[in-house]
Design a protein around this motif. Sequence first.
Motif, short mmCIF file in Angstrom:
data_model
loop_
_atom_site.label_atom_id
_atom_site.label_comp_id
_atom_site.label_asym_id
_atom_site.label_seq_id
_atom_site.Cartn_x
_atom_site.Cartn_y
_atom_site.Cartn_z
N LYS A 145 37.11 53.05 48.13
CA LYS A 145 37.39 51.71 48.68
C LYS A 145 38.70 51.80 49.46
O LYS A 145 39.74 51.29 49.03
N ASN A 146 38.63 52.45 50.60
CA ASN A 146 39.85 52.80 51.32
C ASN A 146 40.60 51.59 51.87
O ASN A 146 41.84 51.56 51.87
N GLN A 147 39.89 50.59 52.38
CA GLN A 147 40.57 49.43 52.94
C GLN A 147 41.33 48.66 51.85
O GLN A 147 42.47 48.23 52.07
N GLU A 148 40.70 48.49 50.70
CA GLU A 148 41.39 47.82 49.59
C GLU A 148 42.58 48.66 49.13
O GLU A 148 43.63 48.12 48.73
N ALA A 149 42.45 49.98 49.18
CA ALA A 149 43.55 50.85 48.78
C ALA A 149 44.74 50.67 49.71
O ALA A 149 45.90 50.60 49.26
N GLU A 150 44.51 50.60 51.01
CA GLU A 150 45.59 50.39 51.97
C GLU A 150 46.30 49.07 51.72
O GLU A 150 47.53 48.98 51.80
#
Length: 333
Positions: free
Chosen positions: A267-272
Motif C-alpha cells: 500500500k505504497n500511497q498510504e505509506a507515503e
Amino acid sequence: MLLSNKLILAGVSLEGSALAVLTQDIDVPLQLLGFITLHAAASAIIAQLVLLFLPPQYRQPKWTVLGLFFLLAFFVPLLSFITMTAVVLITRFFSKTVIYYPFVNVELPEFTLGSAGIRNSLGEGAIRTRLNNPNLSTEVRVKALLSAHAMSARYSVPMLKELLGDEADDLRLLAYGMLDNREKTLNALIHELLIKLETCHQSNLCQLYQKQLAELYWAFAYEHLAEGDMLTYMLTQAEHYTRAALEIKSDGDLWVLLAQILIKQQKNQEAEAAFDQAIRLGMPVTRIQPYLAELAYQRHDYQAMRKHLQLIPFNNQIPQISNIQRFWLRTPA
C-alpha cells in the motif's frame, strides 16, 4: 591570627558589658536598650569571627553567611555558640574538599563506523559460506550456526530456514529449534500483552501496550518468520494495533512503523502519507529518505529517487545505502 584574637577579646568584652548592664540599677527601658545595643555589637563580632574560621568555600555568599550567624548569636546566645563551634569544626576537619575544574577544550573521541558492541568472531558472509558448504564437518557448521544465533534475527532467520532441508540431522534439528524458540518467545510476549491490554483502563498505558503489540506482530514480518497467510495475518494485526495506538496519541515512531507495515502490504500511497505525517511530527528526514527513495523506485520515478538519495548523508553507517548512493548518484568511493 592577630585579628581573630582582637575579635575574640572585643566580642567577650561587649557580651560581658551587655550582661553587666542588666545588673545596673537604672530604668528598665534604658537598661534594655543598652543590653540590646551591646549584645547586637557582640553578635556581629561573633558572626565575623566565625566567618574567618570557616574554609573559603563556605564563606560565600558573604552577607548571607554573616546574617545567618548574626541572627543565631543574637536570638540564641548560648546554644548558637555551641552550634557555631560545631559548624567550624566540621567544615574545617571533616568536610570533603571541593575542587572546581575550569572548562577546557577536549579532542573529539575516536569514532568507528559500524554497529556498536562486541562483534562476532565470524561475519555474516563467513557464517553463510560455512553453513552452505556441505563438505565441511558438522562440528564446524554447528559452530557457525551458533554464531548466527548471536546475529540480528532479521539476518539469521533466513539462514536458519535454508538449513531446514539440510542433510545433516544435527544442523536441521538445531536450526528448527532456534526458529521455534524465537517464535515461542514472540508469541509468549504477545499473549502476555493481550492479557494486560484487556484489563487496562489508563489510556497512556493502553497506548503503550498497543504499540508493543504492533512491534511484536511486525517482528514476524521483519524477521522473515511468517510466510503466506500467516504473514498476512501478522501484518493485519500489526496495522490494527498501530492505528489503535495512534488514535490515543499521535507518535512519529508509530507513523514510521505504520508506513513500514503498509509497504510490506504493498500500500505504497498510504505509506507515503504515513511518512509525511511522521515528518510533520518531527521525525528526522534523513531516517525516512531511504524508504521514500525505495517507494520512488517502485513507481519508476527515478528523478524523485535520486532527490531522496541526495538528502541522505554520504557518511551513512549502513554500507548497503552508501553503495546505492554511489551507484545512482555516481559518487566515487
